[in-house]
Write an enzyme that holds these catalytic residues in place. Structure first.
Site, PDB file in Angstrom:
ATOM      1  N   ALA A 139       0.824  -1.115  -0.029  1.00 32.82           N
ATOM      2  CA  ALA A 139       0.083   0.070  -0.003  1.00 32.82           C
ATOM      3  C   ALA A 139       0.838   1.209  -0.073  1.00 32.82           C
ATOM      4  CB  ALA A 139      -0.999  -0.049   1.172  1.00 32.82           C
ATOM      5  N   ASN A 166       1.181  -3.341   7.883  1.00 29.34           N
ATOM      6  CA  ASN A 166       1.865  -4.324   7.201  1.00 29.34           C
ATOM      7  C   ASN A 166       3.018  -3.455   6.661  1.00 29.34           C
ATOM      8  OD1 ASN A 166       1.319  -7.415   7.188  1.00 29.34           O
ATOM      9  ND2 ASN A 166      -0.717  -6.421   6.831  1.00 29.34           N
ATOM     10  N   HIS A 198      -1.156   6.419   4.235  1.00 31.11           N
ATOM     11  CA  HIS A 198       0.209   6.541   4.725  1.00 31.11           C
ATOM     12  C   HIS A 198       1.248   7.437   4.215  1.00 31.11           C
ATOM     13  CE1 HIS A 198      -1.016   2.402   5.793  1.00 31.11           C
ATOM     14  NE2 HIS A 198      -1.465   2.090   4.462  1.00 31.11           N
TER      15      HIS A 198
HETATM   16  N1  NAD Z   1       1.633  -5.868   2.217  1.00 31.87           N
HETATM   17  C1  NAD Z   1       0.545  -4.726   2.411  1.00 31.87           C
HETATM   18  O1  NAD Z   1       0.876  -3.627   1.965  1.00 31.87           O
HETATM   19  C2  NAD Z   1      -0.570  -5.286   2.767  1.00 31.87           C
HETATM   20  C3  NAD Z   1      -1.806  -4.571   2.439  1.00 31.87           C
HETATM   21  C4  NAD Z   1      -2.867  -5.069   2.525  1.00 31.87           C
HETATM   22  C5  NAD Z   1      -3.121  -6.174   3.318  1.00 31.87           C
HETATM   23  N2  NAD Z   1      -2.039  -7.045   3.606  1.00 31.87           N
HETATM   24  C6  NAD Z   1      -2.304  -8.227   4.398  1.00 31.87           C
HETATM   25  O2  NAD Z   1      -2.718  -9.307   3.456  1.00 31.87           O
HETATM   26  C7  NAD Z   1      -3.299 -10.241   4.007  1.00 31.87           C
HETATM   27  C8  NAD Z   1      -4.538 -10.372   3.163  1.00 31.87           C
HETATM   28  O3  NAD Z   1      -5.316  -9.050   3.072  1.00 31.87           O
HETATM   29  P1  NAD Z   1      -6.912  -9.357   2.507  1.00 31.87           P
HETATM   30  O4  NAD Z   1      -7.344  -7.731   2.613  1.00 31.87           O
HETATM   31  O5  NAD Z   1      -7.088 -10.031   1.425  1.00 31.87           O
HETATM   32  O6  NAD Z   1      -7.654  -9.907   3.860  1.00 31.87           O
HETATM   33  P2  NAD Z   1      -9.027 -10.690   4.035  1.00 31.87           P
HETATM   34  O7  NAD Z   1      -9.282 -10.270   5.383  1.00 31.87           O
HETATM   35  O8  NAD Z   1     -10.039  -9.946   3.072  1.00 31.87           O
HETATM   36  O9  NAD Z   1      -8.882 -12.069   3.505  1.00 31.87           O
HETATM   37  C9  NAD Z   1      -7.808 -12.999   4.251  1.00 31.87           C
HETATM   38  C10 NAD Z   1      -8.323 -14.518   3.732  1.00 31.87           C
HETATM   39  O10 NAD Z   1      -7.584 -15.245   4.275  1.00 31.87           O
HETATM   40  C11 NAD Z   1      -8.194 -16.342   5.139  1.00 31.87           C
HETATM   41  N3  NAD Z   1      -7.479 -16.904   6.148  1.00 31.87           N
HETATM   42  C12 NAD Z   1      -7.241 -16.288   7.376  1.00 31.87           C
HETATM   43  N4  NAD Z   1      -6.361 -17.241   8.176  1.00 31.87           N
HETATM   44  C13 NAD Z   1      -6.020 -18.451   7.341  1.00 31.87           C
HETATM   45  C14 NAD Z   1      -5.499 -19.342   7.659  1.00 31.87           C
HETATM   46  N5  NAD Z   1      -4.856 -19.335   8.842  1.00 31.87           N
HETATM   47  N6  NAD Z   1      -5.149 -20.287   6.665  1.00 31.87           N
HETATM   48  C15 NAD Z   1      -5.968 -19.949   5.391  1.00 31.87           C
HETATM   49  N7  NAD Z   1      -6.789 -19.115   5.223  1.00 31.87           N
HETATM   50  C16 NAD Z   1      -6.743 -18.056   5.954  1.00 31.87           C
HETATM   51  C17 NAD Z   1      -9.541 -15.859   5.599  1.00 31.87           C
HETATM   52  O11 NAD Z   1     -10.599 -16.665   5.665  1.00 31.87           O
HETATM   53  C18 NAD Z   1      -9.910 -14.951   4.262  1.00 31.87           C
HETATM   54  O12 NAD Z   1     -10.610 -15.487   3.382  1.00 31.87           O
HETATM   55  C19 NAD Z   1      -3.777  -9.915   5.504  1.00 31.87           C
HETATM   56  O13 NAD Z   1      -2.750 -10.144   6.055  1.00 31.87           O
HETATM   57  C20 NAD Z   1      -3.499  -8.232   5.239  1.00 31.87           C
HETATM   58  O14 NAD Z   1      -3.142  -7.373   6.399  1.00 31.87           O
HETATM   59  C21 NAD Z   1      -0.835  -6.567   3.496  1.00 31.87           C
END
Ligand code: NAD
Length: 278
Positions: free
Chosen positions: A131, A198, A228
């Site tokens: 992001a 993150n 951010h």
């Molecule tokens: N790097 C970055 O800049 C950045 C930006 C946004 C989000 N993220 C991270 O990326 C990840 C995904 O984001 P999102 O918006 O798609 O989240 P989301 O909540 O929309 O989707 C996450 C999915 O993962 C599944 N899940 C959770 N724990 C699990 C496990 N132990 N095993 C298998 N599946 C599991 C959930 O059921 C859900 O369907 C999050 O950790 C979020 O914090 C990172």
């Protein structure tokens, strides 16, 4: 040769990546496996795909399946807990991985194990810029940084569910005025806001580490965007980068830019071209 891909996590990021692979927006790869612990999330993604992948809702079955053996690259888009539980097992099986839950690296034991493993085996661990922007500058100047601060501003809805509120007995829905919630280092910020900062983990890894990276988290009930701002002072100058992001439709915690960054990272892995700004 086309890469075979498995996605862990069928939420906002995993859903769109799956569609982008299926529609060939990300070329030269196929989506062979999707894994999520939530059957509804799997169904939501699976039904929209023309080329149907194998589905799993249990990690042991996923990683021990003969289908997993053929996978070239795993995409983690689930949660910090998922990354912490799965990533080492996946790379020990010789698979490259792209990690979205970058906050997992704030756990020093995990970080050290990954680094030690990467020194011995030629596995690729890809961390998209997510992001934010400016990671290229931070990496270039890391030995000269005097101070680095990330200021993240989100509204109540985007911050809801963070452990910070439970830990401090605060009802996020009752906050009616803009205020600083957290002011500390990146390691503690990730513990309090694991789904929101993150980006602070990526900045820490690129720059001066989790303890020397300062983070402020601000709640602003009138702000619709996820903002951010990175402020850096270094030996030969200073810079500020402010990224104003619209949240994704599916998950207000996740900025739409993070999904585009994951798409672009995957595209550059599967269809290599000029390494611009890397
Ligand atoms: N790097 C970055 O800049 C950045 C930006 C946004 C989000 N993220 C991270 O990326 C990840 C995904 O984001 P999102 O918006 O798609 O989240 P989301 O909540 O929309 O989707 C996450 C999915 O993962 C599944 N899940 C959770 N724990 C699990 C496990 N132990 N095993 C298998 N599946 C599991 C959930 O059921 C859900 O369907 C999050 O950790 C979020 O914090 C990172």
């Amino acid at each position: 040769m086309a890469k075979e891909i498995a996605i862990i996590g069928c939420g906002a990021i995993g859903n769109e990546l799956a569609q982008n692979i299926d529609n060939k927006i990300i070329p030269n790869c196929s989506l062979n496996i999707i894994f999520d612990i939530d059957q509804k999330k799997i169904k939501n993604v699976y039904e929209k795909l023309q080329n149907k992948p194998i589905i799993f809702s249990n990690f042991k079955e996923f990683i021990e399946s003969p289908h997993f053996e053929k996978i070239d690259l795993v995409v983690e888009s689930a949660s910090i807990n998922a990354a912490s539980s799965y990533v080492l097992d996946i790379i020990r099986k010789g698979k490259d991985i792209m990690i979205m839950s970058i906050g997992v690296f704030s756990d020093y034991v995990f970080y050290k194990e990954i680094i030690q493993f990467l020194k011995k085996k030629s596995i690729n661990v890809f961390l998209p810029s997510g992001a934010i922007g400016g990671i290229d500058i931070i990496r270039s100047i890391k030995n000269h940084i005097e101070s680095i601060t990330l200021i993240t501003t989100k509204n109540n809805k985007s911050l809801k569910g963070a452990p910070f509120f439970l830990n401090n007995n605060i009802n996020v829905d009752e906050i009616s005025k803009k205020q600083i919630l957290f002011d500390g280092n990146a390691e503690d910020a990730i513990k309090q806001f694991p789904s929101n900062v993150n980006v602070s983990a990526l900045i820490s890894l690129a720059g001066v580490g989790f303890k020397r990276t300062n983070v402020k988290v601000i709640v602003d009930p009138d702000e619709y965007n996820n903002i951010h701002e990175i402020n850096v002072k270094w030996k030969f100058g200073e810079f500020t980068i402010k990224v104003i992001n619209k949240p994704s439709f599916e998950n207000p915690k996740t900025s739409y830019l993070a999904i585009l960054s994951a798409t672009e990272c995957l595209r550059s892995i599967c269809a290599p071209d000029l390494k611009i700004g890397s």
